[in-house]
Design an enzyme around this catalytic site. Structure first.
Site, PDB file in Angstrom:
ATOM      1  N   GLU A  54      -8.831 -35.139  -7.644  1.00  0.00           N
ATOM      2  CA  GLU A  54      -9.801 -35.590  -8.649  1.00  0.00           C
ATOM      3  C   GLU A  54     -11.106 -36.005  -7.981  1.00  0.00           C
ATOM      4  OE1 GLU A  54      -7.080 -37.327 -12.316  1.00  0.00           O
ATOM      5  OE2 GLU A  54      -7.580 -38.666 -10.662  1.00  0.00           O
ATOM      6  N   ASP A  63     -11.659 -37.018 -12.863  1.00  0.00           N
ATOM      7  CA  ASP A  63     -10.675 -36.999 -13.947  1.00  0.00           C
ATOM      8  C   ASP A  63     -11.335 -36.606 -15.260  1.00  0.00           C
ATOM      9  OD1 ASP A  63      -8.053 -37.821 -15.270  1.00  0.00           O
ATOM     10  OD2 ASP A  63      -9.446 -39.220 -16.215  1.00  0.00           O
TER      11      ASP A  63
END
Length: 225
Positions: free
Chosen positions: A120, A48
């Site tokens: 992610e 992320d």
């Protein structure tokens, strides 16, 4: 492991020195009944942040004359779960996910939030295995197309609904959580949004932010129809 993950590694455009990182990236918390730390949540956390940095750098270079607010709206649209899920679908990530039978029977491979989290995780694995370059290459190869879908900075539904209300001298929209359901590792939130003088709308999502956006979009669509 090498054979089963080879097509995914090829889709990512990277030859892994440590393929166990990629296996970890596609492992959901439910796999093995959630025991230990052998799942992708830590890689998801890292991915992320890497995604956010690369997208910020891309936007800074691509739009040298845009103000911070416009760049922030573009950034938010590109790093949100929906964008990650679209990329996950494009590379066929669902086929490689490792999860419990119960999670799979509940539609886990089609769960946009779960796909986004795994995407992610993959970015985090690319970063740990090869540094910023392979992660950046993967992100640029898939996110530039998303960026180019809209010439103007996107306006999220909550902002658009707020502006609609303000233009008519109404109080700001109000959001409330109606219900929280599902297991701890995959919760579902039901959010209601209302504007004074109009019937409310509600929607569900795997985060309060997502549910609020969907509810705002539904209410805005009705108000403008």
């Amino acid at each position: 492991m090498k054979q089963s993950l080879a097509p995914l590694a090829e889709a990512l455009g990277h030859t892994f020195s440590d393929l166990s990182l990629l296996q970890l990236a596609v492992t959901h918390r439910s796999y093995g009944n959630g025991r230990g730390s052998s799942h992708n949540e830590r890689l998801e956390f890292l991915g992320d942040r890497v995604l956010g940095l690369v997208i910020a750098d891309l936007l800074y270079s691509r739009f040298p004359d845009e103000a911070e607010g416009a760049l922030a709206r573009r950034h938010a649209a590109l790093v949100r779960k929906e964008s990650l899920a679209r990329v996950a679908e494009k590379i066929g990530l669902a086929a490689f996910l490792r999860m419990s039978r119960g999670e799979e029977d509940a539609g886990g491979r089609c769960n946009a939030g779960l796909l986004a989290d795994a995407c992610e995780g993959v970015i985090g694995a690319l970063y740990l295995d090869g540094g910023l370059a392979p992660a950046q290459g993967f992100i640029r190869s898939h996110w530039v197309a998303l960026l180019e879908e809209s010439a103007a900075p996107p306006k999220d539904a909550k902002t658009a609904l707020q502006e609609w209300a303000q233009q008519r001298g109404l109080p700001l929209p109000e959001y409330s959580t109606l219900e929280t359901s599902g297991p701890d590792h995959s919760p579902v939130f039901k959010i209601q949004v209302s504007v004074k003088g109009y019937p409310p709308e509600n929607a569900s999502g795997n985060s309060k932010r997502v549910a609020a956006q969907v509810a705002a979009q539904a209410l805005l669509k009705r108000l403008m129809s």
